[in-house]
Design an enzyme around this catalytic site. Structure first.
Site, PDB file in Angstrom:
ATOM      1  N   GLY A  46       0.851  -1.188   0.000  1.00  0.00           N
ATOM      2  CA  GLY A  46       0.000   0.000   0.000  1.00  0.00           C
ATOM      3  C   GLY A  46       0.882   1.232   0.000  1.00  0.00           C
ATOM      4  O   GLY A  46       2.081   1.146   0.303  1.00  0.00           O
ATOM      5  N   GLN A  51       2.991  10.015   1.916  1.00  0.00           N
ATOM      6  CA  GLN A  51       4.295   9.341   1.982  1.00  0.00           C
ATOM      7  C   GLN A  51       5.217   9.753   0.837  1.00  0.00           C
ATOM      8  O   GLN A  51       6.421   9.527   0.905  1.00  0.00           O
ATOM      9  CB  GLN A  51       4.121   7.814   1.944  1.00  0.00           C
ATOM     10  CG  GLN A  51       3.445   7.256   3.181  1.00  0.00           C
ATOM     11  CD  GLN A  51       3.304   5.756   3.096  1.00  0.00           C
ATOM     12  OE1 GLN A  51       2.377   5.240   2.484  1.00  0.00           O
ATOM     13  NE2 GLN A  51       4.259   5.035   3.681  1.00  0.00           N
ATOM     14  N   CYS A  94       5.794  -0.270   7.598  1.00  0.00           N
ATOM     15  CA  CYS A  94       5.445   0.949   6.871  1.00  0.00           C
ATOM     16  C   CYS A  94       6.686   1.437   6.136  1.00  0.00           C
ATOM     17  O   CYS A  94       7.766   1.491   6.711  1.00  0.00           O
ATOM     18  CB  CYS A  94       4.959   2.024   7.846  1.00  0.00           C
ATOM     19  SG  CYS A  94       4.480   3.558   7.038  1.00  0.00           S
ATOM     20  N   LEU A  95       6.505   1.793   4.878  1.00  0.00           N
ATOM     21  CA  LEU A  95       7.645   2.275   4.088  1.00  0.00           C
ATOM     22  C   LEU A  95       8.208   3.561   4.666  1.00  0.00           C
ATOM     23  O   LEU A  95       9.360   3.898   4.403  1.00  0.00           O
ATOM     24  CB  LEU A  95       7.220   2.476   2.621  1.00  0.00           C
ATOM     25  CG  LEU A  95       6.835   1.175   1.893  1.00  0.00           C
ATOM     26  CD1 LEU A  95       6.167   1.490   0.559  1.00  0.00           C
ATOM     27  CD2 LEU A  95       8.047   0.277   1.694  1.00  0.00           C
ATOM     28  N   HIS A 136      -4.667   1.187   7.351  1.00  0.00           N
ATOM     29  CA  HIS A 136      -3.312   1.749   7.510  1.00  0.00           C
ATOM     30  C   HIS A 136      -3.130   2.939   6.556  1.00  0.00           C
ATOM     31  O   HIS A 136      -2.598   3.981   6.947  1.00  0.00           O
ATOM     32  CB  HIS A 136      -2.297   0.625   7.229  1.00  0.00           C
ATOM     33  CG  HIS A 136      -0.859   1.016   7.193  1.00  0.00           C
ATOM     34  ND1 HIS A 136       0.088   0.499   8.055  1.00  0.00           N
ATOM     35  CD2 HIS A 136      -0.168   1.865   6.373  1.00  0.00           C
ATOM     36  CE1 HIS A 136       1.281   1.013   7.773  1.00  0.00           C
ATOM     37  NE2 HIS A 136       1.159   1.847   6.752  1.00  0.00           N
ATOM     38  N   GLU A 137      -3.594   2.795   5.311  1.00  0.00           N
ATOM     39  CA  GLU A 137      -3.431   3.882   4.321  1.00  0.00           C
ATOM     40  C   GLU A 137      -4.314   5.082   4.656  1.00  0.00           C
ATOM     41  O   GLU A 137      -3.877   6.230   4.537  1.00  0.00           O
ATOM     42  CB  GLU A 137      -3.736   3.380   2.900  1.00  0.00           C
ATOM     43  CG  GLU A 137      -2.884   2.223   2.403  1.00  0.00           C
ATOM     44  CD  GLU A 137      -1.410   2.346   2.696  1.00  0.00           C
ATOM     45  OE1 GLU A 137      -0.902   3.477   2.812  1.00  0.00           O
ATOM     46  OE2 GLU A 137      -0.756   1.298   2.840  1.00  0.00           O
ATOM     47  N   HIS A 140      -2.798   7.243   7.199  1.00  0.00           N
ATOM     48  CA  HIS A 140      -1.777   8.167   6.680  1.00  0.00           C
ATOM     49  C   HIS A 140      -2.408   9.487   6.242  1.00  0.00           C
ATOM     50  O   HIS A 140      -1.788  10.550   6.368  1.00  0.00           O
ATOM     51  CB  HIS A 140      -1.053   7.560   5.476  1.00  0.00           C
ATOM     52  CG  HIS A 140       0.102   6.658   5.809  1.00  0.00           C
ATOM     53  ND1 HIS A 140       1.222   7.083   6.493  1.00  0.00           N
ATOM     54  CD2 HIS A 140       0.334   5.358   5.520  1.00  0.00           C
ATOM     55  CE1 HIS A 140       2.083   6.070   6.604  1.00  0.00           C
ATOM     56  NE2 HIS A 140       1.560   4.998   6.023  1.00  0.00           N
TER      57      HIS A 140
HETATM   58  O1  GNR Z   1       4.153  -2.535   2.609  1.00  0.00           O
HETATM   59  C1  GNR Z   1       3.441  -2.415   3.611  1.00  0.00           C
HETATM   60  N1  GNR Z   1       3.126  -3.511   4.343  1.00  0.00           N
HETATM   61  C2  GNR Z   1       2.139  -3.497   5.317  1.00  0.00           C
HETATM   62  C3  GNR Z   1       2.072  -4.599   6.166  1.00  0.00           C
HETATM   63  C4  GNR Z   1       1.093  -4.671   7.125  1.00  0.00           C
HETATM   64  C5  GNR Z   1       0.175  -3.656   7.249  1.00  0.00           C
HETATM   65  C6  GNR Z   1       0.240  -2.542   6.423  1.00  0.00           C
HETATM   66  C7  GNR Z   1       1.212  -2.475   5.468  1.00  0.00           C
HETATM   67  S1  GNR Z   1       1.274  -1.096   4.399  1.00  0.00           S
HETATM   68  C8  GNR Z   1       2.979  -1.072   4.018  1.00  0.00           C
HETATM   69  C9  GNR Z   1       3.284  -0.005   3.000  1.00  0.00           C
HETATM   70  C10 GNR Z   1       3.000   1.350   3.610  1.00  0.00           C
HETATM   71  O2  GNR Z   1       3.745   1.938   4.348  1.00  0.00           O
HETATM   72  N2  GNR Z   1       1.845   1.889   3.333  1.00  0.00           N
HETATM   73  O3  GNR Z   1       1.498   3.064   3.870  1.00  0.00           O
HETATM   74 NI    NI Z   2       2.540   3.122   5.805  1.00  0.00          NI
END
Ligand code: GNR
Ligand code: NI
Length: 174
Positions: A46, A51, A94-95, A136-137, A140
């Site tokens: 995601g 980001q 999270c990246l 999660h997205e 953000h």
């Molecule tokens: O790559 C991602 N893996 C992930 C693993 C578990 C729950 C959420 C994620 S999202 C993350 C990429 C990211 O930072 N998205 O905002």
């Molecule tokens: Ni993230």
């Protein structure tokens, strides 16, 4: 298509509330496509526009495993309109918090409403890991990171490590 640089914490832009888009026009479509390419390259499941330093309510996701057919989801102004009482825990990364992971409990099922790549309003039920990823997205877009859902002790440890890493990087540049 273009790869976009991904911002890592701590960065004030990751703490801001992103603005809704008026419509999915050519500019937003290009952002979506560039974000998808950036996400696949990272690789991640995601990515949210903040980001990559763009404070717009745009997210992309694809939780298909390697070898499976890709299932890209491109969304603008995503909203959770229903959420299950049941919650499930997944280990999240999270990246923008590279190399840190923690268990987070979220709604197991959600119904979302969003504008798709063609600017059409869509509603969709999502569950399991995709539901976690979409939550999660959307977080953000509201300046919330997965570490905001874990203990302050653990969050402090992760943020201190990331702060230190950034200071070292700045020194290495000098
Ligand atoms: O790559 C991602 N893996 C992930 C693993 C578990 C729950 C959420 C994620 S999202 C993350 C990429 C990211 O930072 N998205 O905002
Ligand atoms: Ni993230």
């Amino acid at each position: 298509m273009a790869l976009l640089p991904i911002i890592t914490a701590p960065d004030p832009r990751l703490k801001l509330v992103a603005s809704r888009v008026d419509a999915v026009d050519d500019g937003v479509r290009r952002l979506m496509d560039d974000m998808l390419e950036t996400m696949y390259e990272a690789p991640g499941v995601g990515l949210a526009a903040p980001q990559v330093g763009v404070l717009k309510r745009v997210i992309v996701a694809d939780v298909a495993r390697s070898g499976e057919a890709p299932q890209p989801m491109l969304m603008a102004n995503p909203e959770i309109i229903e959420a299950s009482q049941e919650r499930v825990m997944f280990e999240e990364g999270c990246l923008s918090l590279p190399e840190h992971f923690a268990d987070v409990k979220r709604h197991e099922r959600i119904r979302i409403r969003y504008l798709d790549r063609e600017n059409e309003i869509r509603e969709q039920d999502v569950e399991g890991f995709l539901a976690t990823c979409v939550q999660h997205e959307i977080d953000h877009l509201d300046g919330v990171l997965f570490v905001d859902h874990i203990s302050g002790l653990k969050r402090g440890m992760i943020m201190r490590k990331l702060t230190k890493l950034k200071k070292q990087d700045v020194k290495a540049d000098a």
